[in-house]
Design a protein around this motif. Sequence first.
Motif, short mmCIF file in Angstrom:
data_model
loop_
_atom_site.label_atom_id
_atom_site.label_comp_id
_atom_site.label_asym_id
_atom_site.label_seq_id
_atom_site.Cartn_x
_atom_site.Cartn_y
_atom_site.Cartn_z
N UNK A 73 0.47 -9.89 -12.64
CA UNK A 73 0.02 -11.12 -13.08
C UNK A 73 0.57 -11.77 -14.28
N UNK A 74 1.28 -10.68 -15.21
CA UNK A 74 2.00 -10.99 -16.41
C UNK A 74 3.51 -11.37 -16.00
N UNK A 75 3.96 -11.34 -14.83
CA UNK A 75 5.28 -11.78 -14.52
C UNK A 75 5.61 -13.31 -14.55
N UNK A 76 6.33 -13.74 -15.48
CA UNK A 76 6.78 -15.07 -15.51
C UNK A 76 7.25 -15.52 -14.08
N UNK A 77 7.15 -16.93 -13.75
CA UNK A 77 7.96 -17.38 -12.40
C UNK A 77 9.10 -17.13 -12.30
N UNK A 78 10.08 -17.31 -13.53
CA UNK A 78 11.37 -16.99 -13.50
C UNK A 78 11.96 -15.76 -13.28
N UNK A 79 10.80 -14.76 -13.30
CA UNK A 79 11.50 -13.36 -13.05
C UNK A 79 11.12 -12.96 -11.91
N UNK A 80 10.34 -13.79 -10.88
CA UNK A 80 9.97 -13.24 -9.53
C UNK A 80 11.05 -12.93 -8.63
N UNK A 81 12.07 -13.69 -8.51
CA UNK A 81 13.28 -13.40 -7.64
C UNK A 81 13.70 -12.05 -8.11
N UNK A 82 13.93 -11.95 -9.38
CA UNK A 82 14.55 -10.65 -9.62
C UNK A 82 13.82 -9.56 -9.57
N UNK A 83 12.31 -9.69 -9.56
CA UNK A 83 11.49 -8.68 -9.26
C UNK A 83 11.42 -8.10 -7.95
N UNK A 84 11.57 -9.30 -7.03
CA UNK A 84 11.73 -9.15 -5.68
C UNK A 84 12.56 -8.07 -5.26
N UNK A 85 13.88 -8.69 -5.94
CA UNK A 85 15.43 -7.82 -5.62
C UNK A 85 14.83 -6.35 -6.05
N UNK A 86 14.37 -6.10 -7.25
CA UNK A 86 14.24 -4.97 -7.72
C UNK A 86 13.06 -4.10 -6.77
N UNK A 87 12.30 -4.61 -6.17
CA UNK A 87 11.23 -4.10 -5.28
C UNK A 87 11.79 -3.81 -4.13
N UNK A 88 12.66 -4.79 -3.62
CA UNK A 88 13.60 -4.41 -2.30
C UNK A 88 14.49 -3.30 -2.35
N UNK A 89 14.92 -3.06 -3.56
CA UNK A 89 15.70 -1.80 -3.66
C UNK A 89 14.78 -0.43 -4.00
N UNK A 90 13.69 -0.65 -4.55
CA UNK A 90 12.95 0.56 -4.94
C UNK A 90 12.28 0.99 -3.69
N UNK A 91 11.93 0.20 -2.73
CA UNK A 91 11.18 0.67 -1.62
C UNK A 91 12.43 0.90 -0.35
N UNK A 92 13.55 0.45 -0.72
CA UNK A 92 14.74 0.56 0.27
C UNK A 92 14.49 -0.08 1.63
N UNK A 93 13.90 -1.53 1.38
CA UNK A 93 13.62 -2.44 2.24
C UNK A 93 14.78 -2.73 2.98
N UNK A 94 14.71 -2.69 4.40
CA UNK A 94 15.94 -3.18 5.31
C UNK A 94 16.88 -1.86 5.66
N UNK A 95 16.32 -0.58 4.91
CA UNK A 95 17.20 0.39 5.19
C UNK A 95 16.72 1.33 6.31
N UNK A 96 15.91 0.92 6.95
CA UNK A 96 15.36 1.74 8.30
C UNK A 96 14.21 2.23 8.28
N UNK A 97 13.31 2.61 9.11
CA UNK A 97 12.04 3.42 8.98
C UNK A 97 12.28 4.75 8.45
N UNK A 98 11.51 5.05 7.40
CA UNK A 98 11.60 6.85 6.84
C UNK A 98 10.35 7.33 7.00
N UNK A 99 9.44 6.72 7.95
CA UNK A 99 8.08 7.60 8.00
C UNK A 99 8.29 8.07 9.26
N UNK A 100 8.05 9.50 8.99
CA UNK A 100 8.06 10.55 10.23
C UNK A 100 6.69 10.55 10.96
#
Length: 107
Positions: A73-100
């Motif tokens: 909730x504290x995230x300004x609208x201007x930071x949402x795109x950057x936060x989304x990219x950070x989350x994408x990298x942090x959770x390895x989105x798009x790198x393939x299923x890593x759940x066994x």
Amino acid sequence: MPEQIIYLHRSAPPKPAAGQPCNGCGVCCALETCPAARLRFWQRKGPCPALEWSAADARYHCGLLLRPAHYFGWLPAAGEARAGKLMQRWIAAGKGCDCSAESAAAD
């Protein structure tokens, strides 16, 4: 791994094999929270509070990735795109299923 019961939407796609592209099945996020969600929600076991069902896409999405301002909730609208990219990298989105975990439909 001990047996664990999770509940997913009946229209969710089946879990892909480990290493295959993510299809939004939701199994991994229903089992446990990723490092980003652990910090945000202070929980280790699932289901992740940011696991969002999309009826339009008939799949699950990560809310931290797609709607970071909603969960930070504290995230300004201007930071949402950057936060989304950070989350994408942090959770390895798009790198393939890593759940066994193995999944089976309920009877």
